[in-house]
Design a protein around this motif. Structure first.
Motif, mmCIF file in Angstrom:
data_model
loop_
_atom_site.group_PDB
_atom_site.id
_atom_site.type_symbol
_atom_site.label_atom_id
_atom_site.label_comp_id
_atom_site.label_asym_id
_atom_site.label_seq_id
_atom_site.Cartn_x
_atom_site.Cartn_y
_atom_site.Cartn_z
ATOM 1 N N GLU A 199 0.827 -1.208 0.000
ATOM 2 C CA GLU A 199 0.000 0.000 0.000
ATOM 3 C C GLU A 199 0.864 1.262 0.000
ATOM 4 O O GLU A 199 0.412 2.327 -0.435
ATOM 5 C CB GLU A 199 -0.908 0.011 1.224
ATOM 6 N N ASN A 200 2.091 1.132 0.495
ATOM 7 C CA ASN A 200 2.998 2.278 0.605
ATOM 8 C C ASN A 200 4.226 2.128 -0.286
ATOM 9 O O ASN A 200 5.258 2.757 -0.041
ATOM 10 C CB ASN A 200 3.436 2.436 2.064
ATOM 11 N N ILE A 201 4.130 1.317 -1.319
ATOM 12 C CA ILE A 201 5.302 0.986 -2.128
ATOM 13 C C ILE A 201 5.913 2.224 -2.783
ATOM 14 O O ILE A 201 7.124 2.282 -3.013
ATOM 15 C CB ILE A 201 4.947 -0.082 -3.195
ATOM 16 N N GLY A 202 5.099 3.237 -3.050
ATOM 17 C CA GLY A 202 5.629 4.460 -3.645
ATOM 18 C C GLY A 202 6.568 5.232 -2.733
ATOM 19 O O GLY A 202 7.340 6.066 -3.205
ATOM 20 N N LYS A 203 6.527 4.930 -1.428
ATOM 21 C CA LYS A 203 7.395 5.603 -0.462
ATOM 22 C C LYS A 203 8.673 4.825 -0.178
ATOM 23 O O LYS A 203 9.552 5.314 0.528
ATOM 24 C CB LYS A 203 6.644 5.811 0.856
#
Length: 291
Positions: A251-255
């Motif tokens: 869910e937070n892979i972009g970070k």
């Protein structure tokens, strides 16, 4: 350099992970829940001992085999310049320290911090008597009798944070973080003593973010230990459920920039009850194995 968060798991079998000197050196416990506790200072000591074995000079260390005062340790460094001290001492760059420099106490807040570790399973403490060959006193020729306390089996989880902004203040280097990765993989089995034998690292994740502002939180909230039998005694009787953690990180892979990891072959991973390899579970992330 950017922020990182750490999940570190190891197990302890018939050993004492962290004795409490106020409780006859019994393993530290939350007795209401049956949870084994290990202090962050115990984990940092493993890291420091590993770094010392690798030849690094440290601030928190003995000199000629004996404890010394902080003032004596500073004098031995031969400088009172902040930057020169930081350049010499990797443990201060990692964990910080309060150091008596000149007439003041200089405080460096450590960029690397750990919470207390706790067991993912309920733990039994075993007690036995031990005897010594030596007489207990000149007037008593019988050997001394003492108590030995060990956990039957404990699967321990630590959470940690690396702050990039605090790292600037201690001159933390990328190479220091790489040494921390290696220390958490190798330190515990290499620092074996009678009370510590039987402990092995099982899983390590350092989630490195893309900025110095990201902190996602304690990854222990998203894992659980599946016990194949009641009253477990060995890693072969367990499996680690990481499905919620994988979902959360995706869910937070972009970070996330990358995940630095190691996974012991005896540590069975489950992704929502399906057995998987580490690479299968964390497919889609940039994975860097700690060698």
């Amino acid at each position: 350099m950017n922020n990182s968060e750490i999940l570190f798991l190891y197990d302890a079998k018939l050993t004492n992970p962290n004795g409490d000197p106020d409780e006859e050196n019994r393993p530290r416990m939350d007795y209401e829940r049956g949870i084994n506790m290990v202090s962050d200072l115990r984990l940092k000591r493993y890291v420091r001992d590993y770094l010392a074995d690798q030849g690094y000079p440290l601030f928190v260390q003995k000199m000629d085999g004996s404890p010394v005062t902080a003032e004596t340790r500073i004098k031995k460094l031969g400088t009172s310049n902040d930057q020169e001290i930081l350049d010499q001492l990797i443990d201060v760059r990692l964990f910080g320290a309060t150091m008596p420099i000149a007439k003041d106490n200089k405080q460096f807040i450590g960029p690397v911090q750990f919470n207390w570790g706790y067991s993912l399973n309920t733990v039994k403490v075993l007690e036995s008597s031990i005897t010594s060959t030596f007489a207990s006193s000149d007037n008593n020729k019988q050997g001394a009798i003492g108590k030995d306390f060990r956990v039957a089996y404990s699967f321990i989880a630590f959470s940690g944070v690396i702050s990039a902004n605090r790292g600037k203040a201690t001159s933390l280097k990328e190479e220091d973080i790489a040494e921390l990765d290696r220390a958490l993989r190798y330190a515990i089995p290499l620092q074996v003593t009678r009370s510590k034998i039987g402990q092995y690292p099982r899983l390590y994740l350092r989630v490195e973010y893309k900025s110095d502002m990201t902190i996602l939180g304690d990854m222990r909230d998203y894992i659980s230990l599946k016990e194949k039998t009641e009253d477990i005694r060995d890693i072969s009787e367990t499996a680690l459920e990481v499905g919620k953690l994988v979902d959360f990180l995706k869910e937070n892979i972009g970070k996330i920039d990358s995940i630095h990891y190691f996974c012991d072959s005896k540590c069975i991973l489950l992704n929502h009850d399906v057995e998987v390899t580490f690479q299968q579970a964390f497919d889609g992330f940039t994975l860097i194995e700690v060698e």
